[in-house]
Scaffold this active site. Structure first.
Site, PDB file in Angstrom:
ATOM      1  N   HIS A 109     -11.656   0.325  -4.390  1.00 13.63           N
ATOM      2  CA  HIS A 109     -11.686   1.730  -4.842  1.00 13.63           C
ATOM      3  C   HIS A 109     -10.289   2.259  -5.220  1.00 13.63           C
ATOM      4  O   HIS A 109      -9.446   1.492  -5.637  1.00 13.63           O
ATOM      5  CB  HIS A 109     -12.364   2.598  -3.780  1.00 13.63           C
ATOM      6  N   GLU A 124     -12.270   5.652   2.602  1.00 11.22           N
ATOM      7  CA  GLU A 124     -12.169   4.192   2.533  1.00 11.22           C
ATOM      8  C   GLU A 124     -10.975   3.745   1.698  1.00 11.22           C
ATOM      9  O   GLU A 124     -10.206   2.869   2.104  1.00 11.22           O
ATOM     10  CB  GLU A 124     -13.462   3.620   1.939  1.00 11.22           C
ATOM     11  N   HIS A 177     -12.397  -3.752   2.129  1.00 10.97           N
ATOM     12  CA  HIS A 177     -13.195  -2.526   2.066  1.00 10.97           C
ATOM     13  C   HIS A 177     -13.480  -2.016   3.468  1.00 10.97           C
ATOM     14  O   HIS A 177     -13.176  -2.670   4.463  1.00 10.97           O
ATOM     15  CB  HIS A 177     -14.541  -2.815   1.362  1.00 10.97           C
ATOM     16  N   GLU A 240     -15.682  -6.281   4.837  1.00  8.74           N
ATOM     17  CA  GLU A 240     -16.045  -4.913   5.240  1.00  8.74           C
ATOM     18  C   GLU A 240     -15.498  -4.758   6.651  1.00  8.74           C
ATOM     19  O   GLU A 240     -16.107  -5.175   7.635  1.00  8.74           O
ATOM     20  CB  GLU A 240     -17.567  -4.717   5.201  1.00  8.74           C
TER      21      GLU A 240
HETATM   22 ZN    ZN Z   1     -15.971  -0.310  -0.632  1.00 10.44          ZN
END
Ligand code: ZN
Length: 279
Positions: A109, A124, A177, A240
């Site tokens: 992102h 995030e 992430h 993640e």
């Molecule tokens: Zn993400």
């Protein structure tokens, strides 16, 4: 080299110089609020062979020793100098550079896309950028060349992230992430790692490293068709790290010493994988 007007991005450092580098020392610093200076001390007989633009936001500097091979000091967001810009075509490229591992670190992102937003307004894009910068700096300290797909809070589409990895001929691609689920599910916490094809063993090594070092709830490794995993030709994973919507995890993500531990665990997993592969 004087860059003005310019501000030094956070976490920008000079990469470790290989033993046969034409540079003895190099440093980069903010001289005043308008000026960034990159200062380099080459060995005697160094040839400056010019500047090349790389992509839309990169510059490669050609520096070499006229009697031996050339090298390139890589600035953030640049890719290695291509062999055909070598000023002396007969000189071989340093073997160190050929054998050197290049790892892409991809903070998810950024810019207009904050990623998931969770408990305590955690974004995030911000936490993964900080973790990624630390992963890259640990890898660099261990002699692995780390290239980040973004080094600040900017928009980067998925396609250029993959293109950067392909053009650098990277050994590995590591996307970082933070996970999210509905805000009404704070009981969902933990780490999972995704791969598409050749990344399975890297995914397992990094996942194990994180679970062991941080005691995270182990949500396992999974195959997934994420763009950056499908389109990269090298082993690629997407970590993640934790849930921004998880009650336990959000507390951890907000803690800077935990973020450093997470970065260390990811970097250690990558290093273990690279060592295992070179045996
Ligand atoms: Zn993400």
């Amino acid at each position: 080299m004087t860059l003005s007007p310019a501000r030094l991005g956070s976490g920008v450092t000079v990469p470790p110089l290989p033993p046969n580098s034409p540079l003895l020392r190099a440093r980069v610093y903010q001289a005043d609020d308008q000026t960034v200076i990159i200062s380099m001390h080459p060995r005697a007989g160094t040839l400056f062979s010019g500047l090349t633009t790389v992509g839309s936001n990169g510059v490669a500097l050609g520096i070499g020793r006229s009697t031996t091979a050339s090298s390139a000091l890589r600035l953030p967001n640049t890719r290695p100098q291509t062999p055909n810009s070598d000023p002396s075509p007969s000189a071989p490229l340093p073997s160190l550079q050929n054998g050197r591992n290049v790892v892409i670190i991809d903070p998810g992102h950024g810019g207009s896309d904050p990623g998931a937003v969770g408990i305590g307004n955690i974004h995030e894009a911000d936490v993964v950028l900080e973790i990624s910068q630390q992963v890259a700096s640990i890898l660099e300290q261990q002699g692995v060349q780390a290239i980040m797909t973004r080094t600040s809070d900017v928009d980067v589409e998925l396609e250029p992230r993959v293109a950067m990895a392909e053009q650098a001929n990277a050994s590995l691609f590591v996307s970082i992430h933070a996970n999210a689920i509905d805000m009404s599910r704070p009981e969902v916490n933990g780490t999972s790692t995704y791969y598409f094809s050749s990344g399975e063993s890297l995914a397992q090594t990094v996942q194990n490293s994180i679970v062991q070092a941080l005691g995270m709830k182990d949500r396992g490794i999974h195959s997934a068709r994420f763009y950056v995993l499908r389109k990269t030709s090298m082993p690629a994973i997407l970590v993640e790290t934790a849930f921004v919507t998880g009650a336990e995890d959000a507390r951890k993500l907000a803690d800077s010493s935990w973020r450093t531990q997470m970065a260390t665990a990811i970097a250690n997993g990558v290093l273990q994988y690279l060592q295992g592969r070179s045996r």
